[in-house]
Each structure stands twice: as structure tokens, then as C-alpha cells.
Design an enzyme around this catalytic site. Structure first.
Site, PDB file in Angstrom:
ATOM      1  N   GLU A 117       0.841  -1.203   0.000  1.00  0.00           N
ATOM      2  CA  GLU A 117       0.000   0.000   0.000  1.00  0.00           C
ATOM      3  C   GLU A 117       0.874   1.249   0.000  1.00  0.00           C
ATOM      4  OE1 GLU A 117      -2.568   0.058   3.433  1.00  0.00           O
ATOM      5  OE2 GLU A 117      -2.758  -2.117   3.346  1.00  0.00           O
ATOM      6  N   LYS A 119       2.288   4.492   1.662  1.00  0.00           N
ATOM      7  CA  LYS A 119       2.442   5.007   3.030  1.00  0.00           C
ATOM      8  C   LYS A 119       2.219   6.510   2.951  1.00  0.00           C
ATOM      9  CE  LYS A 119       5.191   4.649   7.193  1.00  0.00           C
ATOM     10  NZ  LYS A 119       5.171   6.030   7.666  1.00  0.00           N
ATOM     11  N   ASP A 121       1.827  10.251   3.893  1.00  0.00           N
ATOM     12  CA  ASP A 121       2.506  11.082   4.882  1.00  0.00           C
ATOM     13  C   ASP A 121       1.518  12.092   5.456  1.00  0.00           C
ATOM     14  OD1 ASP A 121       4.531  11.910   6.423  1.00  0.00           O
ATOM     15  OD2 ASP A 121       5.606  13.003   4.862  1.00  0.00           O
ATOM     16  N   TYR A 226      -7.084   2.428   5.653  1.00  0.00           N
ATOM     17  CA  TYR A 226      -6.182   1.318   5.344  1.00  0.00           C
ATOM     18  C   TYR A 226      -6.318   0.106   6.259  1.00  0.00           C
ATOM     19  CZ  TYR A 226      -3.269   3.665   8.859  1.00  0.00           C
ATOM     20  OH  TYR A 226      -2.812   4.264   9.998  1.00  0.00           O
ATOM     21  N   LYS A 313      10.806   2.695   3.066  1.00  0.00           N
ATOM     22  CA  LYS A 313      10.982   4.136   2.919  1.00  0.00           C
ATOM     23  C   LYS A 313      11.771   4.436   1.654  1.00  0.00           C
ATOM     24  CE  LYS A 313       9.166   5.763   6.843  1.00  0.00           C
ATOM     25  NZ  LYS A 313       9.802   6.486   7.926  1.00  0.00           N
ATOM     26  N   CYS A 407      32.504  22.219  28.740  1.00  0.00           N
ATOM     27  CA  CYS A 407      31.073  22.152  28.462  1.00  0.00           C
ATOM     28  C   CYS A 407      30.531  23.552  28.186  1.00  0.00           C
ATOM     29  CB  CYS A 407      30.357  21.530  29.659  1.00  0.00           C
ATOM     30  SG  CYS A 407      28.570  21.693  29.586  1.00  0.00           S
ATOM     31  N   CYS A 410      28.062  24.400  31.447  1.00  0.00           N
ATOM     32  CA  CYS A 410      28.520  24.585  32.826  1.00  0.00           C
ATOM     33  C   CYS A 410      30.005  24.910  32.926  1.00  0.00           C
ATOM     34  CB  CYS A 410      28.208  23.345  33.664  1.00  0.00           C
ATOM     35  SG  CYS A 410      29.231  21.935  33.246  1.00  0.00           S
ATOM     36  N   CYS A 425      30.042  15.819  28.964  1.00  0.00           N
ATOM     37  CA  CYS A 425      30.315  16.700  30.097  1.00  0.00           C
ATOM     38  C   CYS A 425      30.374  15.798  31.319  1.00  0.00           C
ATOM     39  CB  CYS A 425      29.191  17.723  30.237  1.00  0.00           C
ATOM     40  SG  CYS A 425      29.240  18.575  31.815  1.00  0.00           S
ATOM     41  N   CYS A 430      25.653  18.965  35.900  1.00  0.00           N
ATOM     42  CA  CYS A 430      25.602  19.963  34.829  1.00  0.00           C
ATOM     43  C   CYS A 430      24.141  20.336  34.561  1.00  0.00           C
ATOM     44  CB  CYS A 430      26.229  19.394  33.561  1.00  0.00           C
ATOM     45  SG  CYS A 430      25.964  20.420  32.104  1.00  0.00           S
TER      46      CYS A 430
END
Ligand code: AMP
Ligand code: ZN
Length: 670
Positions: A117, A119, A121, A226, A313, A407, A410, A425, A430
Site C-alpha cells: 500500500e 504510506k 505522509d 487502510y 521508505k 562544556c 557549565c 560533560c 551539569c
């Protein structure tokens, strides 16, 4: 008004509705109108006039009810009768063949067929009919609970408000916006100085999320059906039979084609890759499903997706863009993730301006520099990626990227453990990580604490009112009141929302803890297998792996989670705060049919199909639609169908309606 008049009006109204329904069907489903727009409008006007004269004759399934009207305060929640799962993905012929191999391994059956079938979207919907009328439409939501969008769905002209069959049925379909409608709407929005929708799917979803159904009515959405989830009277052997029946009832059914084997499936997939653009709606691939419904039942599902279906896909769409900058973002686990900031490009129906670069090695491997022209790709819902750098476009001004040593949030030193690709980190407190963890904890599928969002969490962390999610439960209203944008009322609402979350179901708490790799489905499985957090904590990885649906990665992650003192500490504070850390007693007692599969056939005298389904599921059992060797009981009513014979052949235990009742009663007394 005299009776004769009313009787006449009633007949006239019925005749007009019939004509309008036929015209809608021909126009919106068959795409083959037989009357002009003007004639159609005339019928509608006549009907509206009569209905205004006799408002007591207006019914919910009258074509006049499609125009929208009532404005809702909020959407009601709808619990799905069967969980709405995701689909596994495949991207090439090899992966489709693997899918077929997995099926072959899981069944003794030899010659099965597939149905392929589109698909679509769009956004998926559950649709219920009762007594011949459209009764309820709901979104997928989190798969278990969606939102009631009945009023908005009534505005979809290709969805019949009335059908011939008077049975109770539940369907699934995809609501979408055609490409031409999408363009019309965006054109209009731009003229009104409104922001254009990024793609048809967002536009469709946005329209269905409107509380005012007049807005949905103005968007001219469509629907393709469907699947049939349940039918109170009929039994079907194959998916194709289901499609045939749905078509007969006047539904706009999804395009489908039968394929005898996986090679035929592959051919169809490749064919549509080229033809997809010819459709007036967007498809992001195809869906391949097993035709035989009993075989579907036999194959079953994992926590995430059915084993009898897979999405194929289409290959990603690619375009070139330029890397303006590379930014670092921090996740829940403290991972520093580099992201490319791109010049915006249109890709696969949406605007792309960022792409993930995954980690340091990935940037080195692809040699991506700031200022580079790159090829960007996007496939379906996947986050956009940089495929490669177009080096011929370099002019020497490009700058190499260096992973920061500290980081960005932090300022602590970051670390990349030997042999690992991810830089983290190292500061366990943090704020970036703490924030992400708390956000996850309060999210809808987890503890669902409304009013605690990113901005509030920032403030709470900043003022050191909390360090982690357990601290939320020790907040006092006076702590909140003085925060920015808070005040008396909202601080009260927030404390109330936090308090109310204390008795969320156990599986939501497991999910909320934020154990890596433990999603909602796995959390549910864990809660079915362990009745308290202590039990879960005591489980060995071997024991965990023995559970269907829990693999070694999840098992390890659970062990690691409980191994950390900090996490055990969190849990004891949650306990202290009175969070529900075990499955409810009552839930356990009722589960006397745990794991048993029931099939029903024929008409029952004392129950409807949805009642028996409810009863069985409340007791921990499952009501499934087809008989297979894994069925535990077949319950027969009057005039049982072919399932009866099949169950006898397979030697499955058969119960009459009264025996079924006895089963329920006896066990309940225990
Ligand atoms: P995913 O969300 O990518 O895992 O895929 C599952 C979703 O695909 C469902 O929730 C539907 O919304 C959508 N879908 C679109 N077309 C179909 C189809 N023909 N059969 C099943 N699902 C479909
Ligand atoms: Zn940090």
C-alpha cells in the site's frame, strides 16, 4: 406546525440527504461527479432550510453537520481499543528480503501473500461507526490514548457520516492534505501575512488540532482508510477481503496491490519510487503487509511494531547547502552533539536549516568545515544529515571545527573515554543534563506534569530550588510564587499538578526515571513483569533478557542505572515523597486471565463485542480476531463462523457463552 407537514418534511429531508451523500461519494471518493457544483449547492441549501424549520429532525450524521460550528474548550482523551504501534522501516531490497526471512522463521505456513500500500505522509486516525453512523474519530496520540477529533473529522468530505452496515466497527486511516490544497492554503496564508506551513503533513495535523471545527472545514482535508481493527459481526480471512468490504461501504480506501512473494513486493516498491511524484498527495514510502489475517495474529507484535508489516521508505532526497556554523547541544546523558547550522533549503517537503553531525569522528571522517558547501539529505521523519562536502567549492576561507574542551553550559572539562565516539560533560550536576532529565520526567507520556516546562525548570535550577526531578515533590508553593511570571494562581496550579502526578501508573514512573533505552513500551513490559521498583532493581541481566521484548542493550542499561548510587538515592527520595513505585494491588488481583488469548465468534446474547473485549483485557487477557495455534480459548455464540471449525481442527479449547461467563465468575471469587 401540524403533523402532516412534519411527516412530509421528514421524507423530504431523508431524500435530500440521500442525494447529497451520493453526490459527496461520487465527488470525493470516486472522483467522478455526476451533478454540477451549483446543483449540489442547491440540494444543500434546501436541506439547510428544512432543517432550520424542523431543528428536531437534525441528526449528527446529516451532511449539514460537516461545516463545523461548536468551538471546544479542549479535546477529550480517547483510550484506544488496541494500541497504535509504529512500523519497522526498510530502505532497500535486502532489508525487505530480511523481513520475509523473519516471517518464514516465525511460522510453519509456506505460501503467504503480501499486500503493498501507499504510506501516506499524513496523520493517522481511529474511526468508529455505530448503528450505521460515524460516531468517533481520534488521533493516535501516544499510541494508547489519543484525542477526540470527531468534530474536525466530520468536515472531511471523503469520510462517510453514514454507512449501510449497522454493526460496530473500528477503522484506521490517514488524514492528509492534497498537494494542491496545501498550495492553496499556503498562498492564502502568505496573503494574510501568516506563516506558511512547512509541509502538507504539518498543515493537516495543525488543522486537526484546531478547537474550532470551522477552521478544519476551511482546509478541505481528505482521508484514506487502510485497516479494519474490529467488526462486531463479520469475520474476514484476508486484508484484501477487508478492503473489498470497506469499498462496498463507501469508504475511500488506500491504494493496494497483492504480491505473491517478496520479489514481487520489491518490484512494486521500485516502481513507485519513480511514480510517487505523479500522486496529488505525499507518500514517504510503501507499507508491506501480510494478507492472511490469521497469520498476522500468529506473528504478533513486538512492543514497538507488528511483525507482519514493514514500511519501505523511499531513498532520501538530497540538496546542497552551506554550513554557516557548527553548534554544540547537550543531551540528557551529557553527550555533546555537534549540529550544523545550514542555509535553509527545501527538502522532502520541509525546510531544513540544521543537520546533526553526530560526533567528532563523524566530522573528521567527512572533513566538514565551517563555510563548506555540503550535500544534505532527509528521509521521512529522520533528522537531516550531511552526506558529504563538495570540496570543489572551497575557497580557503573555511574553518576547521574543534570540539570544545569545556562544556558550553557549565564550563566543566569534557571527556571522551578511550574507544568511545561520544564526548561528554563529566559534571553530573551539569544544568543542561539535569534540565533534560527533568524535562523527560515531566513529559506527557511520563509523569505528565502540566505547567512545568523548560522556562520554569531553568529558573528552578538557577535559584537552586531543585537539583533533580525528585526535588520537584519537595517544592513548596511559596518557593514558586516569587519566581518570574509566576504569581499566586500559577504557583498553586503547578504545585497541584506536581502533587497529582504522584499516583501515575507504575510503568510511567519506570519510563520517567530516564533509564537509557527504556522507552514507553519497554517500561510497560517491565511493569508487567515486576510489580515493584525493588523487584526490578533486584533483577539480574540474565533474568531481564529472558523477557520477550527486552534485549541485552536494555538489560545492561537497567543494571547500570541501579548500580549508580545517585540513582538509588533519587528513587528513595521519590519513595519518600509518596510516588507510586509499584503496580496497584487491584491490578494484580484482576489479572486472572493473564497472557491468555481469546477469540470470539458468532453472536453473544449477553455481551457486545466491545464488552467482552473489555472484560478479557481487564483480567489481563487478550481478545484477538483470528484463530491460530496460539489461541487459548474460542468462545462461541449463536451461528459461529469458520473460526469454529478452525479451532476444532487445531484442538483449541472451546467455550460456550455460559461457560465463558462461568470462567469469569469463578475466577473473580478467588
Ligand atoms: P511510523 O510512524 O513511521 O512508524 O509508521 C506508522 C504510521 O504510518 C501509522 O501510524 C500511520 O499513520 C502511517 N501510515 C500511512 N499509510 C499507512 C498504511 N497504508 N498502513 C499503515 N500505516 C500507514
Ligand atoms: Zn556541563
Amino acid at each position: 406546525m401540524n403533523n402532516l407537514n412534519k411527516e412530509k418534511a421528514k421524507k423530504k429531508i431523508a431524500a435530500l440527504r440521500e442525494k447529497i451523500r451520493e453526490a459527496e461519494y461520487r465527488y470525493f471518493v470516486l472522483d467522478d461527479p455526476q451533478i454540477s457544483d451549483a446543483e449540489f449547492d442547491k440540494l444543500m441549501q434546501d436541506l439547510i432550510k428544512l432543517e432550520n424549520q424542523f431543528p428536531e429532525l437534525i441528526t449528527a450524521d446529516s451532511p449539514t453537520q460537516r461545516v463545523g460550528g461548536e468551538v471546544l474548550d479542549e479535546f477529550e482523551k480517547v483510550e484506544h481499543s488496541t494500541e497504535m504501534l509504529s512500523l519497522d522501516n526498510s530502505f532497500n531490497a535486502e532489508e525487505l528480503r530480511d523481513f520475509e526471512q523473519r516471517i518464514a522463521k516465525n511460522t510453519a505456513q509456506k505460501d503467504y501473500q503480501f499486500v503493498v500500500e501507499h504510506k501516506i505522509d499524513g496523520l493517522s486516525a481511529v474511526i468508529r461507526y455505530q448503528d450505521g453512523s460515524f460516531q468517533l474519530g481520534a488521533t493516535r496520540g501516544n499510541g494508547e490514548v489519543g484525542e477526540n477529533i470527531t468534530e474536525n473529522m466530520k468536515t472531511i468530505r471523503s469520510l462517510p457520516l453514514k454507512i449501510k452496515d449497522k454493526a460496530e466497527l473500528e477503522l484506521r486511516g490517514e488524514i492528509y492534505l492534497s498537494k494542491s490544497e496545501f498550495e492553496r492554503i499556503n498562498q492564502q496564508r502568505l496573503e494574510n501575512d501568516e506563516k506558511a506551513f512547512a509541509n502538507p503533513r504539518n498543515a493537516a495535523a495543525g488543522s486537526m488540532r484546531q478547537l474550532d471545527s470551522k477552521i478544519a472545514a476551511s482546509r478541505r482535508l481528505s482521508i484514506l482508510i487502510y485497516d479494519l481493527i474490529s467488526h462486531s459481526e463479520k469475520e474476514f480471512a484476508t486484508h484484501l477481503e477487508v478492503f473489498f468490504y470497506l469499498k462496498e461501504q463507501g469508504f475511500n480506501v488506500n491504494w493496494h496491490k497483492k504480491a505473491a512473494g517478496i520479489e514481487e513486493v520489491i518490484e512494486i516498491c521500485q516502481e513507485w519510487e519513480e511514480k510517487r511524484e505523479s500522486l496529488d498527495f505525499e507518500i514517504d514510502g510503501l507499507v508491506v503487509k501480510i494478507n492472511d489475517l490469521a497469520l498476522r495474529e500468529e506473528l504478533g507484535s513486538t512492543a514497538r511494531s507488528p511483525r507482519w508489516a514493514i514500511a519501505y521508505k523511499f531513498p532520501a532526497q538530497q540538496k546542497t547547502s552551506r554550513v554557516k556554523d557548527i553548534e554544540i547541544s547537550l543531551g540528557r546523558t551529557g553527550a555533546l552533539t555537534p549540529t550544523a547550522v545550514l542555509e535553509a533549503v527545501e527538502l522532502a517537503g520541509s525546510t531544513v536549516s540544521r543537520a546533526t553531525l553526530h560526533n567528532e569522528d563523524e566530522i573528521k571522517r567527512k572533513d566538514i568545515r565551517i563555510g563548506d558547501t555540503v550535500l544534505v539529505q532527509k528521509a521521512g521523519d529522520v533528522i537531516p544529515e550531511v552526506v558529504k562536502v563538495i570540496k570543489e567549492k572551497r575557497d580557503g576561507s573555511e574553518k576547521e571545527f574543534e570540539m570544545p574542551e569545556h562544556c558550553p553550559v557549565c564550563g566543566s572539562k569534557v571527556k571522551r573515554p578511550e574507544g568511545e565516539a561520544v564526548t561528554r560533560c563529566t559534571n553530573i550536576s551539569c544544568p543542561a543534563q539535569r534540565k533534560e532529565k527533568i524535562l523527560h520526567f515531566v513529559s506527557r507520556d511520563a509523569m505528565n506534569i502540566e505547567g512545568v516546562g523548560p522556562a520554569l525548570i531553568d529558573q528552578l535550577l538557577e535559584h537552586q530550588l531543585i537539583d533533580d526531578y525528585a526535588d520537584l515533590y519537595f517544592l513548596k508553593q511559596h518557593h514558586l510564587k516569587d519566581l518570574e511570571r509566576m504569581g499566586e494562581k500559577s504557583s498553586q496550579n503547578v504545585t497541584e499538578a506536581i502533587r497529582a502526578s504522584k499516583d501515575r501508573e507504575f510503568f510511567r514512573v519506570i519510563y520517567a526515571l530516564g533509564i537509557r533505552h527504556v522507552g514507553l513500551g519497554a517500561a510497560r513490559t517491565l511493569s508487567n513483569n515486576y510489580s515493584s521498583i525493588e523487584q526490578l532493581r533486584a533483577a539480574s541481566s540474565q533474568e531481564l533478557e529472558e523477557i520477550d521484548e527486552i534485549g541485552p542493550v536494555i538489560a545492561d542499561s537497567i543494571i547500570n542505572f541501579f548500580a549508580e548510587k545517585q540513582n538509588r538515592d533519587l528513587i528513595s527520595r521519590l519513595k519518600q515523597a509518596g510516588i507510586n513505585l509499584s503496580r496497584e494491588e487491584s491490578e494484580e488481583k484482576e489479572e486472572f486471565l493473564a497472557g491468555l488469548k481469546f477469540v470470539f465468534t458468532g453472536s453473544l446474547n449477553d455481551f457486545t463485542r466491545s464488552e467482552v473485549k473489555d472484560l478479557v483485557e481487564k483480567a489481563g487477557g487478550r481478545s484477538v480476531s483470528a484463530v491460530s495455534s496460539k489461541t487459548d480459548y474460542l468462545v462461541i455464540g449463536d451461528n459461529p463462523g469458520s473460526k469454529y471449525q478452525k479451532a476444532q481442527e487445531l484442538g483449541i479449547e472451546i467455550l460456550t457463552e455460559s461457560e465463558f461467563k462461568q470462567l469469569l465468575e469463578n475466577k473473580e471469587e478467588k
